[in-house]
Design a protein around this motif. Structure first.
Motif, PDB file in Angstrom:
ATOM      1  N   ALA A 174       0.832  -1.215   0.000  1.00 26.34           N
ATOM      2  CA  ALA A 174       0.000   0.000   0.000  1.00 26.34           C
ATOM      3  C   ALA A 174       0.858   1.252   0.000  1.00 26.34           C
ATOM      4  O   ALA A 174       0.565   2.227  -0.703  1.00 26.34           O
ATOM      5  CB  ALA A 174      -0.925  -0.007   1.217  1.00 26.34           C
ATOM      6  N   LEU A 175       1.943   1.229   0.783  1.00 27.38           N
ATOM      7  CA  LEU A 175       2.838   2.385   0.812  1.00 27.38           C
ATOM      8  C   LEU A 175       3.549   2.536  -0.525  1.00 27.38           C
ATOM      9  O   LEU A 175       3.714   3.655  -1.026  1.00 27.38           O
ATOM     10  CB  LEU A 175       3.856   2.220   1.942  1.00 27.38           C
ATOM     11  N   LEU A 179       3.243   5.796  -3.113  1.00 29.29           N
ATOM     12  CA  LEU A 179       4.336   6.643  -3.593  1.00 29.29           C
ATOM     13  C   LEU A 179       4.128   7.031  -5.048  1.00 29.29           C
ATOM     14  O   LEU A 179       4.433   8.162  -5.448  1.00 29.29           O
ATOM     15  CB  LEU A 179       5.674   5.920  -3.430  1.00 29.29           C
ATOM     16  N   VAL A 180       3.615   6.096  -5.850  1.00 29.00           N
ATOM     17  CA  VAL A 180       3.366   6.398  -7.253  1.00 29.00           C
ATOM     18  C   VAL A 180       2.321   7.501  -7.380  1.00 29.00           C
ATOM     19  O   VAL A 180       2.526   8.504  -8.071  1.00 29.00           O
ATOM     20  CB  VAL A 180       2.908   5.131  -8.004  1.00 29.00           C
ATOM     21  N   GLY A 181       1.186   7.320  -6.696  1.00 24.21           N
ATOM     22  CA  GLY A 181       0.127   8.321  -6.762  1.00 24.21           C
ATOM     23  C   GLY A 181       0.535   9.656  -6.181  1.00 24.21           C
ATOM     24  O   GLY A 181       0.205  10.718  -6.713  1.00 24.21           O
ATOM     25  N   ILE A 344       1.147  14.101   2.756  1.00 18.13           N
ATOM     26  CA  ILE A 344       1.047  13.604   4.134  1.00 18.13           C
ATOM     27  C   ILE A 344       0.090  12.420   4.206  1.00 18.13           C
ATOM     28  O   ILE A 344       0.378  11.401   4.848  1.00 18.13           O
ATOM     29  CB  ILE A 344       0.589  14.734   5.076  1.00 18.13           C
ATOM     30  N   TYR A 345      -1.038  12.542   3.526  1.00 18.82           N
ATOM     31  CA  TYR A 345      -2.062  11.486   3.589  1.00 18.82           C
ATOM     32  C   TYR A 345      -1.563  10.179   2.985  1.00 18.82           C
ATOM     33  O   TYR A 345      -1.718   9.109   3.582  1.00 18.82           O
ATOM     34  CB  TYR A 345      -3.321  11.963   2.854  1.00 18.82           C
ATOM     35  N   GLN A 346      -0.960  10.258   1.811  1.00 15.97           N
ATOM     36  CA  GLN A 346      -0.546   9.039   1.128  1.00 15.97           C
ATOM     37  C   GLN A 346       0.586   8.316   1.855  1.00 15.97           C
ATOM     38  O   GLN A 346       0.685   7.088   1.790  1.00 15.97           O
ATOM     39  CB  GLN A 346      -0.097   9.370  -0.302  1.00 15.97           C
ATOM     40  N   ILE A 407      -8.027   5.561  -6.400  1.00 14.74           N
ATOM     41  CA  ILE A 407      -7.084   5.227  -7.465  1.00 14.74           C
ATOM     42  C   ILE A 407      -5.963   4.328  -6.943  1.00 14.74           C
ATOM     43  O   ILE A 407      -5.569   3.352  -7.589  1.00 14.74           O
ATOM     44  CB  ILE A 407      -6.526   6.520  -8.093  1.00 14.74           C
ATOM     45  N   SER A 408      -5.430   4.639  -5.752  1.00 15.63           N
ATOM     46  CA  SER A 408      -4.366   3.803  -5.177  1.00 15.63           C
ATOM     47  C   SER A 408      -4.862   2.397  -4.876  1.00 15.63           C
ATOM     48  O   SER A 408      -4.157   1.410  -5.111  1.00 15.63           O
ATOM     49  CB  SER A 408      -3.827   4.453  -3.895  1.00 15.63           C
ATOM     50  N   SER A 409      -6.086   2.285  -4.367  1.00 14.71           N
ATOM     51  CA  SER A 409      -6.653   0.964  -4.101  1.00 14.71           C
ATOM     52  C   SER A 409      -6.848   0.185  -5.392  1.00 14.71           C
ATOM     53  O   SER A 409      -6.639  -1.040  -5.438  1.00 14.71           O
ATOM     54  CB  SER A 409      -7.991   1.104  -3.373  1.00 14.71           C
TER      55      SER A 409
END
Length: 492
Positions: A174-175, A179-181, A344-346, A407-409
């Motif tokens: 997930a981390l 990082l990509v997003g 910060i959120y990601q 999008i990350s999910s």
């Protein structure tokens, strides 16, 4: 039970029984990466750094042209009337996405065959060359061609998503995907800032740049040069980037291979929701877990791009058109604060949320909250001053982070739905379809926004019939409900 995947079109999973040791093939970068992951207890900071800087270097040129594109088209003298500048500018803006749409799947397949590293190096190299040439454009068609080639040869968004999954343990996926997003989102914020502040330097900084200097004759070269220089530094750093693709021959011990395949099939039956069956592996289009996550990804990419296109127009529009009458500086400040919150959120909140809820539940909750927040935008027209600034910043922060969550999910679900030797092609296909949706979204959103402003008092698709009715930003995104207006919502 552990497994390793082999490249080169031959799959020989190393699924071993208890008491057996995992086999690593000498000289195989994928095996070396697997060994490193097993021995490493913490985060792979160095590998994550490669992901971050590569995404940042390739995202900077994507939107850096928008602040000065209007003036660039004007100076190229291709538009006969001022009203036609937006028409010609739209083709320049869409040429990048069109190029990326046509080649992303091919680059993904190349990453599955030759490795993630060569594709990443070629993608960063294309930024150095064609972004620089775009800043030196002297004709309209040169600008179109350089942007198209920049998108066509910059096909590493898909492979870098696969790479971010492969360099870390499952608990850090997930981390890695965040990082990509995050890097991409930050690049889409820093890029326009570079374009806005550094374009036309002879006019903005006459003490440093004279009109007869090189930057005076090419007023839009400086912002492109800055992003190209950063990409050149990243290109050199990529020399030490480790490869993750397995590159070794299939083992010739048929008995062991048969046992491994049987164990693999048994293991896959227990994990249907995460890994496709061997039959599904033959075709991505038959892999429903992958296709369902791809559809979700494309729909929300379309929505997010439409929102990004219309948000600034709505915020800067006069209040009589349902806008907020904000200046470009006010909008830029909102976007800057939003960008910092995204970082910060990601890096902190999303990985924990995904660990607790999982990618599917996280996406569902984020989608519902996103729609609820958008329904509150119309009432901002009743606010002003500090109250408007605070509410707008909070809404923008929540909106961008919720969209990033979805999008990350989707990234995680897509990469977990396919084996390693299909991840490059799968991510390339997702980028291709996403680019198509994103190339349509700005034109569609801008057209509907303009149509809504022209039809202020029309019975059908009224736009801004009353003072407290919904602004065009919601009409463009299709999320208006026309509460209390007596009209049905428009059909998309």
């Amino acid at each position: 039970m552990e497994e390793a995947e082999e490249g080169g079109g031959v799959t020989s999973p190393l699924l071993l029984r208890q008491g057996q040791e995992k086999v690593y093939h000498p000289g195989c970068p994928g095996c070396a990466n697997d060994r490193r992951k097993e021995l490493q207890e913490g985060l792979p900071y160095k590998e994550f750094l490669y992901v971050w800087i590569i995404c940042l270097a390739t995202s900077l040129p994507v939107s850096s042209l928008f602040p000065f594109l209007y003036f660039m088209i004007r100076d190229l003298h291709v538009a006969k009337r001022t009203e036609d500048i937006g028409f010609y500018a739209g083709f320049v803006g869409a040429s990048f996405m069109l190029g990326r749409c046509l080649t992303s799947t091919v680059w993904g397949m190349a990453a599955d065959r030759f490795g993630r590293k060569p594709v990443a190096i070629l993608g960063v190299f294309s930024v150095v060359i064609f972004n620089t040439l775009f800043g030196l454009s002297t004709t309209y068609w040169m600008a179109i061609a350089t942007r198209f080639l920049l998108g066509a040869l910059n096909g590493l968004l898909g492979p870098i998503k696969a790479y971010s999954i492969e360099v870390c343990r499952p608990e850090h996926e997930a981390l890695g995907i965040s990082l990509v997003g995050t890097a991409w989102g930050i690049g889409l914020i820093i890029g326009p800032a570079l374009g806005g502040y550094l374009a036309q330097p002879a006019e903005k900084f006459p003490d440093l740049f004279s009109p007869d200097s090189f930057f005076g004759r090419f007023p839009y070269f400086l912002p492109c040069l800055c992003s190209s220089l950063f990409a050149a530094v990243v290109l050199v750093i990529c020399i030490w980037m480790p490869e993750t693709l397995h590159k070794h021959k299939a083992r010739h011990d048929e008995n062991k291979n048969d046992e491994a395949l049987e164990a693999q099939q048994s293991d896959y039956k227990d994990k249907d929701e995460q890994i496709p069956s061997l039959d599904d592996k033959k075709s991505l289009l038959k892999n429903w877990p992958f296709m369902s996550s791809l559809i979700t990804y494309c729909v929300f990419s379309f929505h997010d791009m439409a929102y990004s296109e219309v948000f600034s127009l709505w915020a800067e529009s006069d209040r009589k058109y349902g806008g907020l009458s904000l200046s470009s500086e006010d909008v830029g400040q909102v976007l800057s604060v939003t960008g910092v919150s995204l970082l910060i959120y990601q890096l902190s909140v999303y990985p924990r949320t995904n660990k607790i809820l999982g990618p599917i539940k996280t996406s569902r909750v984020a989608a519902v909250l996103c729609m609820l927040i958008l329904l509150g935008y119309p009432y901002m027209t009743h606010l002003s001053g500090t109250a408007l600034s605070v509410v707008l910043n909070i809404a923008s922060i929540l909106k961008i982070n919720l969209a990033s969550t979805i999008i990350s999910s989707s990234f995680i679900l897509q990469n977990n739905a396919v084996p390693q030797d299909q991840r490059g092609a799968a991510n390339g296909l997702s980028v291709t379809v996403m680019s198509l949706f994103k190339s349509i979204a700005p034109a569609a959103a801008g057209t509907v926004f303009s149509w809504a402003q022209e039809r202020q008092h029309a019975f059908f698709f009224p736009g801004q019939k009353k003072k407290n009715s919904f602004p065009p930003v919601f009409i463009a995104s299709g999320l208006d409900t026309f509460v209390g207006t007596g009209h049905d919502p428009p059909l998309n």
